[in-house]
Each structure stands twice: as structure tokens, then as C-alpha cells.
Design a protein around this motif. Structure first.
Motif, PDB file in Angstrom:
ATOM      1  N   SER A  72      45.049  71.573  65.776  1.00 57.96           N
ATOM      2  CA  SER A  72      44.691  72.293  64.555  1.00 57.96           C
ATOM      3  C   SER A  72      43.925  71.372  63.617  1.00 57.96           C
ATOM      4  O   SER A  72      44.389  70.276  63.297  1.00 57.96           O
ATOM      5  CB  SER A  72      45.958  72.808  63.857  1.00 57.96           C
ATOM      6  OG  SER A  72      45.702  72.973  62.464  1.00 57.96           O
ATOM      7  N   ARG A  73      42.758  71.853  63.160  1.00 54.86           N
ATOM      8  CA  ARG A  73      41.975  71.052  62.215  1.00 54.86           C
ATOM      9  C   ARG A  73      42.711  70.912  60.888  1.00 54.86           C
ATOM     10  O   ARG A  73      42.651  69.904  60.224  1.00 54.86           O
ATOM     11  CB  ARG A  73      40.590  71.675  61.964  1.00 54.86           C
ATOM     12  CG  ARG A  73      39.610  71.565  63.127  1.00 54.86           C
ATOM     13  CD  ARG A  73      39.670  72.718  64.111  1.00 54.86           C
ATOM     14  NE  ARG A  73      39.642  74.031  63.540  1.00 54.86           N
ATOM     15  CZ  ARG A  73      38.540  74.778  63.389  1.00 54.86           C
ATOM     16  NH1 ARG A  73      37.392  74.341  63.795  1.00 54.86           N
ATOM     17  NH2 ARG A  73      38.603  75.998  62.878  1.00 54.86           N
ATOM     18  N   ASN A  74      43.439  71.982  60.495  1.00 54.43           N
ATOM     19  CA  ASN A  74      44.184  71.923  59.235  1.00 54.43           C
ATOM     20  C   ASN A  74      45.332  70.923  59.331  1.00 54.43           C
ATOM     21  O   ASN A  74      45.534  70.109  58.448  1.00 54.43           O
ATOM     22  CB  ASN A  74      44.697  73.320  58.877  1.00 54.43           C
ATOM     23  CG  ASN A  74      43.557  74.228  58.444  1.00 54.43           C
ATOM     24  OD1 ASN A  74      43.008  74.055  57.360  1.00 54.43           O
ATOM     25  ND2 ASN A  74      43.175  75.159  59.296  1.00 54.43           N
ATOM     26  N   MET A  75      46.070  71.007  60.431  1.00 55.87           N
ATOM     27  CA  MET A  75      47.168  70.053  60.578  1.00 55.87           C
ATOM     28  C   MET A  75      46.638  68.612  60.648  1.00 55.87           C
ATOM     29  O   MET A  75      47.251  67.694  60.101  1.00 55.87           O
ATOM     30  CB  MET A  75      48.000  70.372  61.822  1.00 55.87           C
ATOM     31  CG  MET A  75      49.217  69.482  61.909  1.00 55.87           C
ATOM     32  SD  MET A  75      50.377  70.006  63.157  1.00 55.87           S
ATOM     33  CE  MET A  75      51.522  68.640  63.096  1.00 55.87           C
ATOM     34  N   SER A  76      45.475  68.437  61.285  1.00 53.66           N
ATOM     35  CA  SER A  76      44.901  67.078  61.380  1.00 53.66           C
ATOM     36  C   SER A  76      44.564  66.513  60.007  1.00 53.66           C
ATOM     37  O   SER A  76      44.732  65.317  59.779  1.00 53.66           O
ATOM     38  CB  SER A  76      43.610  67.051  62.176  1.00 53.66           C
ATOM     39  OG  SER A  76      43.713  67.815  63.270  1.00 53.66           O
ATOM     40  N   VAL A  77      44.067  67.379  59.113  1.00 54.83           N
ATOM     41  CA  VAL A  77      43.777  66.901  57.756  1.00 54.83           C
ATOM     42  C   VAL A  77      45.079  66.420  57.111  1.00 54.83           C
ATOM     43  O   VAL A  77      45.141  65.349  56.500  1.00 54.83           O
ATOM     44  CB  VAL A  77      43.126  68.024  56.903  1.00 54.83           C
ATOM     45  CG1 VAL A  77      43.093  67.652  55.429  1.00 54.83           C
ATOM     46  CG2 VAL A  77      41.725  68.315  57.392  1.00 54.83           C
ATOM     47  N   GLY A  78      46.152  67.208  57.299  1.00 50.06           N
ATOM     48  CA  GLY A  78      47.451  66.805  56.754  1.00 50.06           C
ATOM     49  C   GLY A  78      47.948  65.507  57.368  1.00 50.06           C
ATOM     50  O   GLY A  78      48.462  64.626  56.665  1.00 50.06           O
ATOM     51  N   LEU A  79      47.766  65.373  58.682  1.00 52.74           N
ATOM     52  CA  LEU A  79      48.185  64.132  59.355  1.00 52.74           C
ATOM     53  C   LEU A  79      47.490  62.915  58.742  1.00 52.74           C
ATOM     54  O   LEU A  79      48.118  61.879  58.504  1.00 52.74           O
ATOM     55  CB  LEU A  79      47.834  64.211  60.846  1.00 52.74           C
ATOM     56  CG  LEU A  79      48.809  64.951  61.757  1.00 52.74           C
ATOM     57  CD1 LEU A  79      48.175  65.247  63.107  1.00 52.74           C
ATOM     58  CD2 LEU A  79      50.089  64.142  61.948  1.00 52.74           C
ATOM     59  N   ALA A  80      46.201  63.076  58.482  1.00 50.88           N
ATOM     60  CA  ALA A  80      45.436  61.966  57.899  1.00 50.88           C
ATOM     61  C   ALA A  80      45.928  61.664  56.479  1.00 50.88           C
ATOM     62  O   ALA A  80      46.111  60.500  56.109  1.00 50.88           O
ATOM     63  CB  ALA A  80      43.945  62.321  57.893  1.00 50.88           C
ATOM     64  N   LEU A  81      46.182  62.718  55.702  1.00 54.05           N
ATOM     65  CA  LEU A  81      46.663  62.505  54.328  1.00 54.05           C
ATOM     66  C   LEU A  81      48.044  61.845  54.350  1.00 54.05           C
ATOM     67  O   LEU A  81      48.318  60.919  53.587  1.00 54.05           O
ATOM     68  CB  LEU A  81      46.744  63.836  53.569  1.00 54.05           C
ATOM     69  CG  LEU A  81      45.419  64.567  53.309  1.00 54.05           C
ATOM     70  CD1 LEU A  81      45.685  65.944  52.709  1.00 54.05           C
ATOM     71  CD2 LEU A  81      44.527  63.745  52.378  1.00 54.05           C
ATOM     72  N   GLY A  82      48.905  62.325  55.246  1.00 48.97           N
ATOM     73  CA  GLY A  82      50.252  61.752  55.364  1.00 48.97           C
ATOM     74  C   GLY A  82      50.201  60.307  55.839  1.00 48.97           C
ATOM     75  O   GLY A  82      51.083  59.504  55.532  1.00 48.97           O
ATOM     76  N   GLY A  83      49.157  59.997  56.599  1.00 45.20           N
ATOM     77  CA  GLY A  83      48.995  58.625  57.095  1.00 45.20           C
ATOM     78  C   GLY A  83      48.349  57.702  56.071  1.00 45.20           C
ATOM     79  O   GLY A  83      48.105  56.537  56.367  1.00 45.20           O
TER      80      GLY A  83
END
Ligand SMILES: NC(=O)C1=CN([C@@H]2O[C@H](COP(=O)(O)OP(=O)(O)OC[C@H]3O[C@@H](n4cnc5c(N)ncnc54)[C@H](O)[C@@H]3O)[C@@H](O)[C@H]2O)C=CC1
Ligand SMILES: O=C(CO)COP(=O)(O)O
Length: 332
Positions: free
Chosen positions: A254-265
Motif C-alpha cells: 500500500s502506498r498509503n501505508m508506506s508513507v506512514g512507515l516512512a513517517l514512523g521511521g
């Protein structure tokens, strides 16, 4: 017998291209309208959308065009431009749309500024066109490769909904028919914002329990907003709501989840989006969902936290602490 013969797909991103594959496999002639000249060229020359869906051999029935005029002989339109560009895409289509041609809305988002759902945008730009909504758990790459998928096809006109579903169904692509277009589109729009939140939880390493809690409480938010908009509870509990929320919150595909993963990282939003051609709809829809919730008096703390993080109004850790320190309340 198929009521439709020729599908026109607006928007040759990953999802538009995958849906063109589905329509071609279902036996329709397909014209795929692409905004980028290189996409038209690569489909004509190599039978591949090298920009948005590389590595997938496209069906021979798919012809790519740059101009909306190329859709004038279509008897079914699938609108797959991203939510923030749907209005301009449908305006461009309007002079070329044959009277009575149904338009199936496939984008998942809320328009910024107007806070309108896709059916409202389409009703304003194509007031005479019969509308339907296609939404559900469906990664473009999987659908394009013919992996089994089920979606919601919502249409107020039940006979038309059934005719569209029958026209595009294949042995591996299974549309379930519904009458509630608002429920179908609200689910798809809100789950993208929640998927960013789930990515943040994953990126921060907060654990499976937090992940499950977020999906469940996120679904409560999604349901509250959808019901306030006039949706039916059973629609949001289906493929287009719960189903899509589970998919998008569970995979870095998911592109949306990936954005969150990056922010969380620890990345900034600018870093998370850098160099990306593909759209993460939740980024644009988060402020619209937040404003819509405020307008309707609906409590959506997770979506509000995502909107605040994306706008730079809150740090990730502070937003998480804020959610965890909310007063204890009844679950229902
Ligand atoms: N990719 C997927 O797995 C799925 C995507 N969707 C939804 O489909 C919609 C389209 O997404 P994708 O096809 O994945 O896009 P994509 O991320 O693969 O490609 C970007 C798309 O945006 C278009 N675009 C960029 N700037 C534009 C502009 N100024 N005006 C008009 N169009 C512009 C590009 O032409 C391209 O079609 C989104 O609402 C998305 O949420 C729904 C289900 C699955
Ligand atoms: O809508 C989708 C799956 O149903 C695709 O999700 P992403 O846009 O987050 O990749």
C-alpha cells in the motif's frame, strides 16, 4: 449477453491500467486514456505501461489514447484519475461522453476545499450521466496479474449495477453488487488515511496489539463518518470498507501505508514522498476528511492526528501520546 461492448478508462495509472486488463479479459474492447505521452507510447510500442505498471504484459484489446475524444465511442466509462484530479478529468470528458453512458467512479478520496465525495464531483460535472462506484480491497499489481479479487460495485439503479458487474466480471475479478454509493466511496476514502496511521504504528515498532487496536478503532471512525454522510452500516462492513481497510493497513504494498512507515521511521513527509510518481491518496484526503468530520460533528481522533502530522502541526510521538491519553470511554 453483455450490455456493454466498449469500455473507456480515464487515467492510466496502476489502477486504471489494471482495470483496463480486467475489462479486456471480460471481453470488452478497451480504450485507456493516459495523461502522459510516454504511457501512450509504451503501451502502443511494447504492450506495457512502463511508468505506472511495469512488468505486466497488457491484453491486446487495450488501445491507449492521449485525448478524451478517443473515448467518444465507449458505452461504459471507468473514471480512475486520482481524487484531486477527477473534476478536471470529467470536465475534459464531458463533451465526448455519449448520452446515457454510465460512469463508474474508481478513485478513493475526498476533494480538498469542497470536501465532496467522488459522486458529488461527478454529479456536478456530468449531471446527466448514470453513476456507479467501484471500490474494495484490490492492489493493482495483483489484479493485473489475474490474482483473485472481490470488490463492491455500488449503484443506486440496481439493474444498471448488475449489468456493469456482469460486464466486467471475470473468473478472478468478482464484483459484489450494492445500492449504497456513499458507503462504498466513504470507506475507500477514509481507509487511506487510516493506512497512513497503521504505517506509522509499524514504522515506530509499536507491535501487533497496537496495530489491531488501530484497525478496529479506525473502523469505528470510518463507520461514524460514513453513517453521518448517509451510508448504510452493512456497506462499510463489506469489501469497500472493512475489507479495504484490512488490506491497506496490512501490507507495505500500500502506498498509503508506506508513507506512514516512512513517517514512523523518522522521515519528513517531503522525504517520504520524494521521487514518487504514484499517488498516496490519504495524504491529500486527510485534511478533507478532518474538515468533513468537523463539519458533521463526527469524532475522528485517529484521522485528525494523521492530518495534524501531515500538516506539520504535530510530531508523531506527541500525536501517539495524545491518542493514548484520551479519556477512557465506552467502546460502542
Ligand atoms: N493502485 C492501486 O492498487 C489502487 C488504486 N486505487 C485508486 O485509484 C486512483 C488512481 O490511482 P492509481 O491508478 O494507483 O495512480 P498511480 O499512482 O499509479 O498514478 C498516478 C496517476 O495520477 C495521474 N495524475 C498525476 N497528475 C495528474 C493531474 N494533474 N491530472 C490528472 N491526473 C494526474 C497520472 O496520470 C496517473 O494516472 C486513486 O484514487 C487510488 O486510490 C484504487 C484501488 C487500487
Ligand atoms: O486502494 C488500494 C487497495 O485497495 C491501494 O492502496 P494504496 O493506494 O495505499 O496503494
Amino acid at each position: 449477453m453483455n450490455r456493454f461492448k466498449h469500455a473507456g478508462v480515464i487515467g492510466a495509472g496502476a489502477w486504471g491500467t489494471a482495470l483496463a486488463q480486467v475489462c479486456a479479459r471480460a471481453g470488452l474492447a478497451v480504450t485507456l486514456q493516459a495523461r502522459e505521452p510516454e504511457v501512450v507510447e509504451s503501451i502502443a510500442a511494447r504492450r506495457e505501461n512502463t511508468l505506472f505498471l511495469p512488468g505486466v504484459a497488457l491484453e491486446p484489446e487495450i488501445a491507449a489514447v492521449a485525448d478524451m475524444a478517443g473515448l467518444s465511442s465507449c458505452d461504459l466509462i471507468l473514471a480512475v484519475a486520482p481524487a484531486q484530479h477527477l473534476r478536471s478529468a470529467l470536465k475534459a470528458l464531458a463533451p465526448h461522453l455519449r448520452a446515457g453512458t454510465p460512469v463508474v467512479l474508481c478513485a478513493k478520496g475526498v476533494e480538498q476545499g469542497t470536501l465532496k465525495l467522488m459522486t458529488e464531483v461527478a454529479a456536478e460535472t456530468l449531471p446527466d450521466a448514470p453513476l456507479a462506484v467501484l471500490s474494495g480491497p484490490s492492489f493493482a499489481g495483483e489484479v493485473a496479474r489475474n490474482l483473485p479479487t472481490a470488490v463492491t460495485l455500488a449503484c443506486e439503479d440496481e439493474a444498471l449495477g448488475r449489468a456493469i458487474a456482469e460486464a466486467i466480471a471475470t473468473p478472478t475479478f468478482r464484483p459484489y453488487i450494492a445500492g449504497d454509493m456513499i458507503g462504498a466511496e466513504a470507506g475507500g476514502a477514509v481507509k487511506n488515511v487510516l493506512a497512513i496511521a497503521c504505517g506509522i504504528v509499524e514504522g515506530k515498532g509499536l507491535g501487533r496489539s497496537a496495530h489491531a487496536a488501530l484497525i478496529t478503532r479506525g473502523f469505528a471512525e470510518l463507520t461514524r463518518l460514513a453513517m453521518a454522510l448517509g451510508a448504510r452500516a452493512e456497506t462499510v462492513a463489506g469489501l469497500c470498507g472493512l475489507g479495504d481497510l484490512v488490506l491497506t493497513c496490512s501490507s507495505p504494498q500500500s502506498r498509503n501505508m508506506s508513507v506512514g512507515l516512512a513517517l514512523g521511521g523518522g522521515m519528513t513527509l517531503t522525504e517520504a514522498l520524494a521521487g514518487k510518481l504514484s499517488v498516496a491518496e490519504g495524504v491529500a484526503s486527510a485534511p478533507a476528511v478532518r474538515d468533513l468530520a468537523t463539519r458533521l460533528g463526527v469524532e475522528m481522533p485517529i484521522c485528525q492526528a494523521v492530518a495534524a502530522i501531515l500538516a506539520g502541526e504535530a510530531q508523531v510521538d506527541a500525536a501517539i501520546a495524545g491518542l493514548l491519553s484520551r479519556p477512557l470511554k465506552s467502546e460502542a
